[in-house]
Design a protein around this motif. Structure first.
Motif, mmCIF file in Angstrom:
data_model
loop_
_atom_site.group_PDB
_atom_site.id
_atom_site.type_symbol
_atom_site.label_atom_id
_atom_site.label_comp_id
_atom_site.label_asym_id
_atom_site.label_seq_id
_atom_site.Cartn_x
_atom_site.Cartn_y
_atom_site.Cartn_z
ATOM 1 N N TYR A 23 27.847 25.893 -39.553
ATOM 2 C CA TYR A 23 29.177 26.283 -40.033
ATOM 3 C C TYR A 23 29.227 27.721 -40.519
ATOM 4 O O TYR A 23 30.298 28.281 -40.737
ATOM 5 N N ASN A 40 24.614 29.510 -48.647
ATOM 6 C CA ASN A 40 24.018 29.963 -47.384
ATOM 7 C C ASN A 40 22.499 29.879 -47.407
ATOM 8 O O ASN A 40 21.888 29.276 -46.527
ATOM 9 N N SER A 43 22.819 26.929 -41.331
ATOM 10 C CA SER A 43 23.704 25.867 -40.853
ATOM 11 C C SER A 43 24.682 26.398 -39.821
ATOM 12 O O SER A 43 25.047 27.585 -39.835
ATOM 13 N N GLN A 74 33.519 26.781 -40.099
ATOM 14 C CA GLN A 74 33.635 25.793 -41.160
ATOM 15 C C GLN A 74 34.943 25.017 -41.025
ATOM 16 O O GLN A 74 36.000 25.625 -40.818
ATOM 17 N N PRO A 108 25.744 20.366 -41.870
ATOM 18 C CA PRO A 108 25.129 21.417 -42.695
ATOM 19 C C PRO A 108 23.629 21.265 -42.902
ATOM 20 O O PRO A 108 22.926 22.265 -43.056
ATOM 21 N N TRP A 127 29.107 17.346 -46.968
ATOM 22 C CA TRP A 127 30.381 17.874 -47.444
ATOM 23 C C TRP A 127 30.920 17.160 -48.677
ATOM 24 O O TRP A 127 31.849 17.666 -49.318
ATOM 25 N N LYS A 171 19.859 22.568 -40.115
ATOM 26 C CA LYS A 171 19.635 24.010 -40.054
ATOM 27 C C LYS A 171 18.691 24.368 -38.906
ATOM 28 O O LYS A 171 17.830 23.584 -38.521
ATOM 29 N N ASN A 212 18.135 22.456 -47.877
ATOM 30 C CA ASN A 212 19.336 21.734 -48.280
ATOM 31 C C ASN A 212 19.065 20.932 -49.539
ATOM 32 O O ASN A 212 17.929 20.536 -49.808
ATOM 33 N N THR A 240 21.800 25.296 -49.110
ATOM 34 C CA THR A 240 23.013 24.648 -48.605
ATOM 35 C C THR A 240 23.028 23.187 -49.017
ATOM 36 O O THR A 240 22.000 22.514 -49.006
#
Length: 918
Positions: free
Chosen positions: A275, A394, A273, A210, A224, A401, A227, A508, A397
């Motif tokens: 990160y 997790n 993802s 991350q 992110p 950002w 996936k 997401n 997601t």
């Protein structure tokens, strides 16, 4: 990601021995250091390379023209799965470098016609496949186009493949890459962590992906929303163990290039993802338990730490916290194992990698003999924070950002719920007021603050993404979500949350998706009513910066709201579509009786029930459930202060803290006079609880910072001595002359306050007590008589009151410390010395640049200091300030406000302290 935990107040005070002029030197050196590290790690950002060695022109167009000039990936390709093999070398090569090699095969589908493949790759040396950086194959009936050209774009971290023809929409392909990277000590991507055990240097290969560092480990679609399922294989030295997100499904010994090695394979991950990926190779060991006979829970650490039982506490609380979240979310833990590992060298407090959470040692390891209550609480809350992410962040997601605040703010709120379940006697939920609400008020009251949620286009570059990991995202996020939960009620909030998580599992979202599900929960709850939709209410708290001060006039019943600014003369350049008006849920009480919640929906309204007279009083924002400050007419202030002085326990602990914090900050904003704020501290001689005392000391610390170089300080010191002495005597009594530990969790913290402030203010017997404890330890280094709870304060005070001998002893103990938290305490305490040249004895260490700016400038209150700060900014604009950009702006704003405040209040403050100290 877990919060980054910064230096204690004592360390901050120790830093004050640095001369003001050191600001420019220290910060300039830190920039130079960062620049040098960046130069040594890779090429400048504006340089690009390709397979034909043709350089890209060194131009930076204002509008990116080509797809690879944008920082966001095109939406033409979607990854499905990766097969990744990594081989880290834990010994340097002939050139002294630590390397890793690897192979990746990513299957992706084409959803929009394109003749380009753009994938993230940063600081990786890619093996050529027939003159190209990668090899492309088709899956099923798909035929892969020929690769015409490949090149790397350093600025945007891309590997670009130009194809001779377009990919077929709906078809799937596999991209093969082989690569080599440096296993550097930069704490980013796949990196090395070093430590010494029994005199032997050891190396751990570990990771931090991350926010944008997975691309430093292997070529990937590093966003992110991209996936995929990851199947991981790690090649590693025999005698070491490999860990990743999935559970190990096979380990075999092998010989590669004549070296005896071990190959560990892991079960495929869930869709996740990049990160959240984690890869670790070490010689660590673990302790383990199973929950519900299926879930494997393990704590990993250095062998000596595990043998010393330092992982036991974390193992004991992990199961209950996971069980709490399963019930709270109404969703089972989605993985087959939960690994948590303590790393000697780790940048953040912790990182929520799915199934393999990484921690600083101080955030996971607890020694039952040497660790303090504070260490224990931190471990509990950090574990609760990271495990909260296993579902929120997790499993589901956020798309990008710009909505990081919801991810981190949520975990920062519910960590108190998880920790409270694990340790119900601590009453830890009240401490959100100190650790988050009051903390972020100080930042969000500045004109340079920013909204919780930003537009996607405002957050593009890695630096812009990194800047999102700040106090606003974590603490304001926690505060407004707590407020939301309070006015919806916890059962309705949890119902909507469960619906959200189960609907979007493995997918997401954007933050409005959560509002949708919470609104549906409101609709499905009989008798539940709120004045506007969740969207409309929360938009005013998330899309505009700051918060209101609500003023209640109990003589008329009128209520008004206004954007609260610490410096009322500051100019707010950021426009607000809501004109800085909020929908404010006001919980309140009248003369000790709770009343029905009132919603303030405009700039001003009237509420006749809040009109009182005689001895009746009004207290608004009970339980500090709302994210706002409260002001009253002078008559009501007088009644509340009278109540504090005669029967302070008639108000809750956190409301007593709120009255103090509100008053001091309202005074700094020139809304009430300074002496009214100081009057809130007069009752403290009767106060025995931690949260109000801590609130008062944090606010009085501002007066110390502003006046400790002036004639005000003597009177201030006498006043605080008078106020703290009863608390000092109280703890002396209940601990049987300092021989016992207070039974209450927060009493243990308040004992620290009592001793620390009493010693610094000159209470009789305090300094002698500190010196005697430290001297006993110096005379018998293997038998430390100082209780772990008191070590931070005692070490700092003893070194501050002592000289070279005391400092040298701490240095020896620091070098021999085997427990990370003890090493941190000693290192911090050494900064408390009043002997300036001793501060030069440190080696180079890691630090937070923004925290350095904040720590050094917090006492700036002269025009000279402001001009030096502005000059420093001007002189270094061409370099840039990275993640400290906002911190520097806020430092200038706060220094400007400090100068005004000192000028306007110095005479009044001196007069008040002089009168009250006699």
């Amino acid at each position: 990601m877990g919060r980054v935990y910064y230096v204690s107040k004592n360390v901050g005070l120790g830093m004050l021995v640095l001369a003001t002029i050191a600001l420019a030197t220290i910060i300039a050196l830190s920039i130079a250091y960062d620049k040098e590290r960046a130069k040594n790690r890779g090429k400048p950002e504006n340089e690009a390379t390709d397979s034909t060695s043709m350089p890209t022109p060194l131009t930076t167009p204002s509008t990116p023209k080509e797809p690879w000039d944008h920082y966001r990936l095109p939406d033409s390709l979607v990854p499905v799965s990766y097969n990744v093999t990594l081989w880290p070398r834990l010994r340097p090569n002939a050139d002294g470098m630590y390397l890793f090699t690897g192979y990746s095969a990513v299957i992706f589908s084409c959803v929009k016609e394109t003749d380009l493949i753009i994938i993230h790759s940063n600081k990786l040396n890619l093996t050529n496949f027939y003159g190209h950086h990668a090899k492309l194959s088709g899956l099923g009936d798909a035929t892969a186009p020929t690769i015409q050209k490949t090149w790397l774009v350093v600025k945007t971290h891309y590997l670009v493949l130009q194809l001779r023809s377009a990919l077929a929409v709906g078809a799937s392909y596999v991209l093969h890459t082989e690569f080599q990277g440096e296993l550097a000590d930069d704490l980013e991507g796949f990196y090395r962590s070093e430590y010494t055990e029994d005199g032997v240097k050891k190396v751990v290969a570990t990771s931090q992906m991350q926010a944008t560092y997975a691309r430093k480990t292997f070529p990937c679609f590093d966003e992110p929303a991209m996936k995929a399922v990851f199947t991981v294989t790690i090649i590693h030295d025999q005698g070491t163990v490999a860990l990743s997100n999935g559970r190990e499904i096979g380990t075999a010994d092998s010989v590669i290039d004549g070296m005896p090695l071990r190959v560990t394979t892991f079960e495929p991950t869930e869709r996740m993802s990049t990160y959240l990926l984690a890869f670790i190779v070490s010689d660590f060991v673990n302790i383990q338990s199973t929950q519900n006979s299926n879930l494997l829970i393990r704590i990993w650490a250095r062998r000596k730490a595990i043998e010393d039982r330092q992982g036991d506490y974390a193992l004991n609380v992990t199961g209950p916290i996971l069980q709490f979240y399963e019930h709270y979310y109404n969703a089972t833990y989605p993985l087959s194992k939960s690994d948590q590992i303590a790393l000697p060298d780790f940048n953040a407090g912790a990182m929520e990698n799915w199934g393999l959470v990484t921690y600083r040692e101080t955030a996971l390891l607890y020694d039952p003999i040497m660790s303090s209550t504070g260490n224990k609480e931190r471990i509990t809350t950090v574990i609760a924070h990271e495990l909260a992410h296993m579902w929120f962040g997790n499993l589901v997601t956020l798309q990008w950002w710009n909505d990081l605040w919801l991810n981190e703010g949520f975990a920062s709120y519910v960590e108190y719920l998880g920790a409270d379940y694990a340790e119900p006697t601590w009453n830890i939920k009240d401490q959100i007021i100190l650790y988050d609400v009051h903390k972020v008020f100080a930042v969000d009251a500045l004109a340079s603050s920013h909204p919780l949620s930003r537009r996607e286009e405002e957050v593009n570059t890695p630096a812009q993404i990194s800047e999102m990991f700040n106090t606003i995202s974590y603490s304001k996020g926690a505060a407004v979500l707590r407020m939301l939960s309070e006015f919806l009620t916890e059962p309705v909030f949890a119902k909507g949350l469960s619906s959200y998580l189960n609907t979007f599992a493995f997918g997401n979202t954007v933050y409005t998706d959560l509002w949708d599900h919470l609104q549906q929960a409101v609709k499905n709850t009989p008798g539940m009513h709120i004045p506007h939709t969740v969207h409309n209410i929360m938009n005013r708290w998330t899309l505009q910066m700051g918060f209101p001060v609500v003023t209640i006039d109990t003589r008329t019943g009128s209520i008004t709201q206004k954007h609260f600014l610490l410096d009322p003369d500051s100019v707010v350049d950021r426009p607000s579509q809501f004109n800085y008006t909020w929908f404010v849920p006001i919980k309140w009480m009248k003369t000790g009786v709770e009343q029905q919640q009132h919603w303030l929906l405009q700039k001003t309204d009237a509420h006749i029930q809040m009109r009182v007279s005689g001895e009746d009083w009004v207290l608004a924002n009970t339980n500090v459930s709302g994210y706002f400050r409260v002001n009253y007419d002078l008559d009501n202030w007088d009644r509340l202060l009278s109540l504090l002085n005669t029967n302070h326990q008639a108000l809750s602990i956190i409301n007593r803290a709120q009255i103090i914090d509100d008053a001091f900050n309202l005074a700094r904003a020139k809304i009430i006079n300074t002496t009214l704020a100081l009057r809130t501290s007069k009752y403290l001689a009767k106060e025995r609880d931690y949260i109000p005392w801590e609130s008062a000391l944090r606010n009085l610390d501002y007066y110390i910072l502003m006046f400790d170089r002036t004639e005000v300080y003597g009177a201030l010191q006498l006043y605080l001595k008078k106020q703290i002495q009863p608390l000092f005597e109280y703890f002396k009594t209940i601990t049987a002359n300092w021989t016992k530990v207070p039974t209450g969790h927060t009493d243990r913290y308040n004992q620290i306050n009592a001793i620390g402030i009493a010693c610094s203010m000159g209470v009789d017997g305090c300094r002698e007590l500190i010196k005697s404890w430290y001297r006993q330890w110096m005379e018998s280094p293997h038998h430390n008589p100082i209780h772990p709870n008191l070590k931070t304060t005692v070490y700092c005070s003893a070194i501050a009151f002592g000289g070279v001998e005391e400092w040298d002893f701490a240095w020896r103990m620091f070098k021999n410390a085997t427990l990370a938290s003890e090493a941190v305490r000693l290192r911090s305490a050494m900064a408390c010395t009043k002997v300036p040249w001793l501060l030069n004895s440190y080696g180079r260490g890691s630090f937070s640049f923004s925290n350095l700016v904040n720590g050094i400038t917090k006492r700036f209150s002269t025009d000279f200091e402001l001009q030096e700060l502005k000059k420093f900014k001007e002189d270094n604009l061409h370099v840039g300030f990275g993640s400290a950009t906002l911190a520097l702006e806020q430092a200038i704003e706060k220094t400007t406000a400090n100068i005004k405040w000192v000028t306007e209040n110095k005479a009044h403050v001196l007069k008040w302290f002089t009168e009250e100290s006699t």
